[in-house]
Write a protein that holds these residues in place. Structure first.
Motif, PDB file in Angstrom:
ATOM      1  N   THR A  11       0.828  -1.210   0.000  1.00 30.61           N
ATOM      2  CA  THR A  11       0.000   0.000   0.000  1.00 30.61           C
ATOM      3  C   THR A  11       0.859   1.255   0.000  1.00 30.61           C
ATOM      4  OG1 THR A  11      -1.709  -1.207   1.232  1.00 30.61           O
ATOM      5  CG2 THR A  11      -1.897   1.186   1.161  1.00 30.61           C
ATOM      6  N   VAL A  12       1.909   1.277   0.824  1.00 31.29           N
ATOM      7  CA  VAL A  12       2.803   2.444   0.859  1.00 31.29           C
ATOM      8  C   VAL A  12       3.482   2.621  -0.495  1.00 31.29           C
ATOM      9  CG1 VAL A  12       4.871   3.441   1.905  1.00 31.29           C
ATOM     10  CG2 VAL A  12       3.186   2.288   3.348  1.00 31.29           C
ATOM     11  N   ALA A  13       3.957   1.514  -1.083  1.00 31.00           N
ATOM     12  CA  ALA A  13       4.633   1.603  -2.378  1.00 31.00           C
ATOM     13  C   ALA A  13       3.685   2.120  -3.446  1.00 31.00           C
ATOM     14  CB  ALA A  13       5.185   0.231  -2.762  1.00 31.00           C
ATOM     15  N   ARG A  14       2.429   1.684  -3.404  1.00 30.74           N
ATOM     16  CA  ARG A  14       1.450   2.137  -4.404  1.00 30.74           C
ATOM     17  C   ARG A  14       1.087   3.597  -4.203  1.00 30.74           C
ATOM     18  NH1 ARG A  14      -3.733   2.036  -3.525  1.00 30.74           N
ATOM     19  NH2 ARG A  14      -3.618   0.297  -2.055  1.00 30.74           N
ATOM     20  N   CYS A  15       0.895   3.994  -2.958  1.00 28.93           N
ATOM     21  CA  CYS A  15       0.494   5.379  -2.658  1.00 28.93           C
ATOM     22  C   CYS A  15       1.660   6.357  -2.774  1.00 28.93           C
ATOM     23  CB  CYS A  15      -0.090   5.462  -1.250  1.00 28.93           C
ATOM     24  SG  CYS A  15      -1.660   4.598  -1.032  1.00 28.93           S
ATOM     25  N   SER A  19       1.568   8.741   4.814  1.00 24.65           N
ATOM     26  CA  SER A  19       0.318   9.312   5.322  1.00 24.65           C
ATOM     27  C   SER A  19      -0.880   8.840   4.495  1.00 24.65           C
ATOM     28  CB  SER A  19       0.398  10.847   5.324  1.00 24.65           C
ATOM     29  OG  SER A  19       0.645  11.342   4.015  1.00 24.65           O
ATOM     30  N   SER A  20      -0.721   8.760   3.170  1.00 19.95           N
ATOM     31  CA  SER A  20      -1.828   8.288   2.320  1.00 19.95           C
ATOM     32  C   SER A  20      -2.128   6.825   2.598  1.00 19.95           C
ATOM     33  CB  SER A  20      -1.482   8.477   0.841  1.00 19.95           C
ATOM     34  OG  SER A  20      -1.328   9.844   0.528  1.00 19.95           O
ATOM     35  N   ALA A  21      -1.079   6.028   2.800  1.00 16.05           N
ATOM     36  CA  ALA A  21      -1.288   4.617   3.122  1.00 16.05           C
ATOM     37  C   ALA A  21      -1.985   4.477   4.475  1.00 16.05           C
ATOM     38  CB  ALA A  21       0.047   3.881   3.120  1.00 16.05           C
ATOM     39  N   ALA A  23      -4.071   6.598   5.839  1.00 15.93           N
ATOM     40  CA  ALA A  23      -5.484   6.959   5.669  1.00 15.93           C
ATOM     41  C   ALA A  23      -6.252   5.820   4.999  1.00 15.93           C
ATOM     42  CB  ALA A  23      -5.593   8.241   4.845  1.00 15.93           C
ATOM     43  N   GLU A  24      -5.631   5.163   4.031  1.00 16.46           N
ATOM     44  CA  GLU A  24      -6.315   4.081   3.319  1.00 16.46           C
ATOM     45  C   GLU A  24      -6.514   2.858   4.203  1.00 16.46           C
ATOM     46  OE1 GLU A  24      -5.322   1.143  -0.426  1.00 16.46           O
ATOM     47  OE2 GLU A  24      -4.996   3.296  -0.703  1.00 16.46           O
ATOM     48  N   LEU A  25      -5.519   2.552   5.029  1.00 16.02           N
ATOM     49  CA  LEU A  25      -5.574   1.342   5.848  1.00 16.02           C
ATOM     50  C   LEU A  25      -6.198   1.570   7.220  1.00 16.02           C
ATOM     51  CD1 LEU A  25      -2.051  -0.144   4.997  1.00 16.02           C
ATOM     52  CD2 LEU A  25      -4.272  -0.920   4.140  1.00 16.02           C
ATOM     53  N   GLY A  26      -6.399   2.830   7.585  1.00 15.39           N
ATOM     54  CA  GLY A  26      -7.029   3.130   8.865  1.00 15.39           C
ATOM     55  C   GLY A  26      -6.088   3.067  10.051  1.00 15.39           C
ATOM     56  N   TYR A  27      -4.803   3.349   9.825  1.00 11.22           N
ATOM     57  CA  TYR A  27      -3.818   3.384  10.898  1.00 11.22           C
ATOM     58  C   TYR A  27      -3.285   4.802  11.048  1.00 11.22           C
ATOM     59  CZ  TYR A  27      -3.579  -1.736  10.502  1.00 11.22           C
ATOM     60  OH  TYR A  27      -3.877  -3.066  10.476  1.00 11.22           O
ATOM     61  N   THR A  28      -2.519   5.016  12.094  1.00 12.60           N
ATOM     62  CA  THR A  28      -1.784   6.269  12.208  1.00 12.60           C
ATOM     63  C   THR A  28      -0.524   6.165  11.350  1.00 12.60           C
ATOM     64  OG1 THR A  28      -0.464   5.525  14.097  1.00 12.60           O
ATOM     65  CG2 THR A  28      -2.596   6.574  14.580  1.00 12.60           C
ATOM     66  N   GLN A  29       0.028   7.311  10.995  1.00 10.74           N
ATOM     67  CA  GLN A  29       1.255   7.296  10.200  1.00 10.74           C
ATOM     68  C   GLN A  29       2.385   6.628  10.976  1.00 10.74           C
ATOM     69  OE1 GLN A  29       2.156  10.980   8.255  1.00 10.74           O
ATOM     70  NE2 GLN A  29       4.323  10.484   7.988  1.00 10.74           N
ATOM     71  N   SER A  30       2.409   6.821  12.285  1.00  7.50           N
ATOM     72  CA  SER A  30       3.429   6.189  13.115  1.00  7.50           C
ATOM     73  C   SER A  30       3.333   4.670  13.059  1.00  7.50           C
ATOM     74  CB  SER A  30       3.288   6.668  14.563  1.00  7.50           C
ATOM     75  OG  SER A  30       4.188   5.981  15.415  1.00  7.50           O
ATOM     76  N   ALA A  31       2.107   4.146  13.083  1.00  6.80           N
ATOM     77  CA  ALA A  31       1.924   2.698  13.019  1.00  6.80           C
ATOM     78  C   ALA A  31       2.403   2.146  11.680  1.00  6.80           C
ATOM     79  CB  ALA A  31       0.460   2.352  13.243  1.00  6.80           C
ATOM     80  N   ILE A  32       2.145   2.889  10.611  1.00 12.69           N
ATOM     81  CA  ILE A  32       2.609   2.458   9.289  1.00 12.69           C
ATOM     82  C   ILE A  32       4.132   2.410   9.262  1.00 12.69           C
ATOM     83  CG2 ILE A  32       2.744   3.103   6.852  1.00 12.69           C
ATOM     84  CD1 ILE A  32       0.057   1.977   7.545  1.00 12.69           C
ATOM     85  N   SER A  33       4.768   3.430   9.805  1.00 12.61           N
ATOM     86  CA  SER A  33       6.233   3.476   9.842  1.00 12.61           C
ATOM     87  C   SER A  33       6.789   2.297  10.636  1.00 12.61           C
ATOM     88  CB  SER A  33       6.700   4.797  10.456  1.00 12.61           C
ATOM     89  OG  SER A  33       6.291   5.891   9.657  1.00 12.61           O
ATOM     90  N   GLN A  34       6.146   1.969  11.746  1.00 13.53           N
ATOM     91  CA  GLN A  34       6.603   0.852  12.567  1.00 13.53           C
ATOM     92  C   GLN A  34       6.461  -0.475  11.828  1.00 13.53           C
ATOM     93  OE1 GLN A  34       4.504   1.020  16.318  1.00 13.53           O
ATOM     94  NE2 GLN A  34       5.153   3.135  16.721  1.00 13.53           N
ATOM     95  N   GLN A  35       5.382  -0.624  11.077  1.00 21.36           N
ATOM     96  CA  GLN A  35       5.178  -1.870  10.333  1.00 21.36           C
ATOM     97  C   GLN A  35       6.215  -2.032   9.222  1.00 21.36           C
ATOM     98  OE1 GLN A  35       1.047  -2.207   9.104  1.00 21.36           O
ATOM     99  NE2 GLN A  35       0.362  -1.444  11.088  1.00 21.36           N
ATOM    100  N   VAL A  53       9.266   8.766  -1.227  1.00 20.60           N
ATOM    101  CA  VAL A  53       8.916   7.415  -0.801  1.00 20.60           C
ATOM    102  C   VAL A  53       8.748   6.548  -2.045  1.00 20.60           C
ATOM    103  CG1 VAL A  53       7.221   5.975   0.387  1.00 20.60           C
ATOM    104  CG2 VAL A  53       7.792   8.228   1.302  1.00 20.60           C
ATOM    105  N   GLU A  54       9.676   5.659  -2.254  1.00 22.21           N
ATOM    106  CA  GLU A  54       9.629   4.747  -3.393  1.00 22.21           C
ATOM    107  C   GLU A  54      10.429   3.498  -3.067  1.00 22.21           C
ATOM    108  OE1 GLU A  54      11.139   7.046  -6.596  1.00 22.21           O
ATOM    109  OE2 GLU A  54      13.233   6.800  -6.001  1.00 22.21           O
TER     110      GLU A  54
END
Length: 291
Positions: A11-15, A19-21, A23-35, A53-54
């Motif tokens: 999702t991050v790679a596509r977006c 932050s966009s990922a 919003a799409e997945l319903g997490y905080t940006q911090s949680a996305i970074s941790q994952q 981000v690529e």
């Protein structure tokens, strides 16, 4: 690798944005970074550069594996649920733009006469999406079309456990402007047209023609839509030639001629896609569409 982390990575790679990922997945940006950090730690490699981000080279390689793996997981879930589901009278049929030809349209009408309460929603989409929708259970059945040698299966992407069977084959025609020097021919050979300017369309894949015939077929214009009327207008205006099933070349279209393809022996093939079908309306529809 955790499929949950792979989903986040894809999702991050596509977006192209954390932050966009988020919003799409319903997490905080911090949680996305941790994952993402957890996935990178698991592999011991950086997968995403941060500004911009690529994907890194390792990330691009992982994407080649991640998306098919996630599709197979979704397909497995859908296959299990489909086997336990109660048959319904509302069906979704995913079809590529030229798949529902006159023969199959009549078969669909016959199926609806046999099952008066049957409600069918027809959704037009690309071949890969049609396969993914069926595999993931978002569509009950699919119809995919393409160019093939007679009786040869279409080169469909791997979308998990799914049956693909031929339900229709018809002759191809070369669509070309009415004032083209070859428009008056009784038939045409594709090898005589390898240097002509061609339209790249979803229904006429030029890489596919090169695989079947050989080098050539330069792209004059790349059309990524699914409207046959637009394709015919582009041909009439001189943007390039294309191949269409004979039934799709309008006899009354101004400025366009459809000349039968004599060689090589290629056909427009339609395949029916479906997963496991318990007895019920979907299985009945598949039977009628199969002729």
């Amino acid at each position: 690798m955790d499929p949950h982390l792979l989903t986040t990575f894809v999702t991050v790679a596509r977006c192209g944005s954390f932050s966009s990922a988020a919003a799409e997945l319903g997490y905080t940006q911090s949680a996305i970074s941790q994952q993402i950090a957890a996935l990178e730690a698991d592999l011991g490699l950086p997968l995403l550069s941060r500004r911009p981000v690529e994907p890194t080279p390792a990330g691009r390689r992982l994407l080649e594996h991640a998306e098919p793996l996630l599709l197979r997981l979704r397909a497995a879930r859908a296959d299990v649920l489909r086997a336990a589901a109660r048959p319904g009278l509302r069906l979704l049929l995913a079809a590529t733009p030229l798949a529902l030809n006159p023969v199959l349209a009549l078969r669909l009408a016959r199926a609806r006469r046999e099952q008066p309460r049957l409600e069918v929603t027809l959704r037009t989409c690309g071949r890969e999406e049609a396969g993914a929708m069926v595999a993931e259970g978002r569509a009950d059945l699919g119809l995919a079309d393409g160019i093939a040698a007679p009786s040869d299966p279409l080169p469909l992407p791997d979308s998990g456990p799914m049956t693909a069977s031929g339900v229709s084959e018809e002759h191809l025609a070369v669509a070309l402007p009415a004032d083209h020097p070859l428009a008056g021919r009784a038939a045409l050979r594709l090898m005589d047209l390898v240097d002509a300017r061609w339209l790249q369309t979803p229904s006429c894949s030029l890489p596919r023609l090169r695989d079947l015939v050989g080098d050539g077929f330069p792209v004059a214009l790349d059309y990524r839509g699914g409207d046959v009327h637009t394709v015919v207008n582009l041909v009439a205006a001189g943007h390039g030639l294309t191949l269409l099933p004979a039934s799709a070349v309008p006899l009354s279209a101004p400025g366009v001629r459809g000349v039968p393809l004599a060689a090589p022996r290629l056909v427009h093939r339609v395949e029916l896609l479906h997963g496991a079908l318990p007895p019920g309306p979907a299985a009945d529809l598949a039977r009628v569409l199969s002729g």
